[in-house]
Design a protein around this motif. Structure first.
Motif, short mmCIF file in Angstrom:
data_model
loop_
_atom_site.label_atom_id
_atom_site.label_comp_id
_atom_site.label_asym_id
_atom_site.label_seq_id
_atom_site.Cartn_x
_atom_site.Cartn_y
_atom_site.Cartn_z
N SER A 61 0.66 -3.91 -10.13
CA SER A 61 1.96 -4.26 -9.57
C SER A 61 3.13 -3.79 -10.43
CB SER A 61 2.05 -5.77 -9.37
OG SER A 61 1.92 -6.45 -10.61
N HIS A 62 2.89 -3.55 -11.72
CA HIS A 62 3.97 -3.14 -12.60
C HIS A 62 4.44 -1.73 -12.24
CE1 HIS A 62 6.15 -2.12 -16.32
NE2 HIS A 62 6.27 -3.43 -16.49
N ASP A 63 5.73 -1.45 -12.46
CA ASP A 63 6.28 -0.14 -12.12
C ASP A 63 5.68 0.99 -12.96
OD1 ASP A 63 7.83 -1.10 -10.12
OD2 ASP A 63 9.75 -0.91 -11.15
N TRP A 74 0.52 4.98 -4.76
CA TRP A 74 0.63 3.55 -5.05
C TRP A 74 0.71 2.75 -3.75
CZ3 TRP A 74 3.78 -0.56 -4.11
CH2 TRP A 74 3.68 -1.66 -4.95
N LYS A 75 1.50 3.24 -2.80
CA LYS A 75 1.65 2.53 -1.54
C LYS A 75 0.35 2.54 -0.75
CE LYS A 75 4.06 0.06 1.20
NZ LYS A 75 4.52 -1.26 0.74
N MET A 80 -4.18 -1.71 1.05
CA MET A 80 -5.44 -2.45 1.14
C MET A 80 -5.22 -3.93 1.35
SD MET A 80 -7.76 -0.58 -1.80
CE MET A 80 -9.14 -1.69 -1.50
N VAL A 81 -3.96 -4.36 1.27
CA VAL A 81 -3.66 -5.76 1.54
C VAL A 81 -4.13 -6.16 2.93
CG1 VAL A 81 -1.34 -5.32 2.45
CG2 VAL A 81 -1.86 -7.54 1.38
N TYR A 82 -4.16 -5.21 3.86
CA TYR A 82 -4.63 -5.52 5.21
C TYR A 82 -6.13 -5.80 5.21
CZ TYR A 82 -0.09 -4.20 7.06
OH TYR A 82 1.25 -4.16 7.33
N VAL A 83 -6.88 -5.07 4.36
CA VAL A 83 -8.32 -5.34 4.23
C VAL A 83 -8.52 -6.72 3.62
CG1 VAL A 83 -10.48 -4.56 3.19
CG2 VAL A 83 -8.78 -2.88 3.97
N ALA A 84 -7.71 -7.04 2.60
CA ALA A 84 -7.80 -8.36 1.97
C ALA A 84 -7.45 -9.45 2.98
CB ALA A 84 -6.86 -8.43 0.77
N GLN A 185 9.40 2.25 -3.66
CA GLN A 185 8.07 2.02 -3.09
C GLN A 185 8.00 2.43 -1.63
OE1 GLN A 185 6.79 -2.00 -3.80
NE2 GLN A 185 6.88 -1.80 -6.02
N GLY A 186 8.90 3.33 -1.22
CA GLY A 186 8.86 3.81 0.16
C GLY A 186 9.38 2.83 1.17
N GLY A 187 10.23 1.90 0.75
CA GLY A 187 10.77 0.90 1.66
C GLY A 187 11.68 1.52 2.71
#
Length: 256
Positions: A61-63, A74-75, A80-84, A185-187
């Motif tokens: 999570s660190h820059d 990185w994004k 993978m948060v969706y897998v989690a 982060q591509g926001g």
């Protein structure tokens, strides 16, 4: 993300110690063994998968990792948060159903699971249709919208065929066009607003000057800018991106 991992780790430590720590087998083996019927299925395995992914996300999570892996890599990793998320939903659902014999609550849990999955699929379908309907062919100059469609200190996001999305911001009676992708982060910059004269990313608050795409000092991030002009009440954009950090004179709006 770090807080979520710590919460999950605390839950796992208590659960493994309480439910698997009083037998002769290793607590983890006791928790994860058994792959027979549904009632024997180790729902804990799904929780472990989710916990491992949360650890990976927390650890990167660190820059430092963002800078060394590149924003795109990185994004992708953190998607993978969706897998989690899916693993944790299965963990909770199977854990509940493990000893459940009543058909009514079982049906309600199944219906809830289908509803949540259906909402995600529907949202993806709506986004896909929106992108197709917004997409315009990229020519020398593209008519993208009317000036009245862009609220003050907000943006209109346009999608040009084969190119990244462009965010057109309205501020102080003028329009400026920049990349819709935050350099951090591509926001989605177009979902943010102008705060203290700077475009502010809705994800982490990174800021850029609308006229040149540069972050205010001492920060050094830069994004692409685009030429924009107003003809009557129509907004025209040149689809060719300028080099990141290039100053482009804002287009004045009549009466602005």
């Amino acid at each position: 993300g770090v807080m979520m991992f710590c919460l999950g780790l605390s839950h796992a430590a208590v659960a493994v110690g309480y439910y698997g720590g009083f037998g002769v087998r290793n607590p983890l083996v006791a928790m994860l063994a058994g792959y027979g019927t549904l009632s024997e299925w180790p729902f804990e395995a799904f929780g472990l998968v989710g916990l491992v992914i949360l650890f990976l996300m927390a650890a990167t999570s660190h820059d430092f990792w963002l800078a060394n892996l590149s924003a795109a890599t990185w994004k992708s990793l953190h998607m993978m948060v969706y897998v989690a998320y899916a693993a944790l939903v299965m963990h909770v659902t199977l854990g509940y159903l493990k000893d459940q014999t009543n058909i009514v609550p079982t049906s309600l849990v199944g219906a809830g699971l289908l509803l949540v999955a259906g909402l995600h699929v529907a949202a993806a379908a709506v986004e896909r249709r929106a992108r197709r309907s917004e997409m315009r062919p990229a020519s020398e100059w593209v008519d993208v919208c009317a000036t009245g469609e862009i609220p003050e200190d907000r943006a209109k996001v346009v999608c040009l065929k084969g190119r990244e999305r462009i965010a057109i911001f309205r501020h102080a009676g003028a329009l400026s066009a920049v990349s819709n992708v935050c350099a951090h982060q591509g926001g989605p910059l177009g979902e943010g607003k102008i705060v203290d004269g700077c475009i502010t990313c809705p994800w982490h608050g990174y800021q850029y000057r609308a006229e040149d795409g540069c972050s205010p000092p001492p920060f050094t991030e830069k994004i692409h800018t685009y030429q924009v002009r107003v003809i009557g009440s129509r907004v025209m954009v040149n689809p060719e991106a300028m080099p990141a950090g290039t100053r482009v004179e804002p287009a004045r709006i009549d009466g602005g």
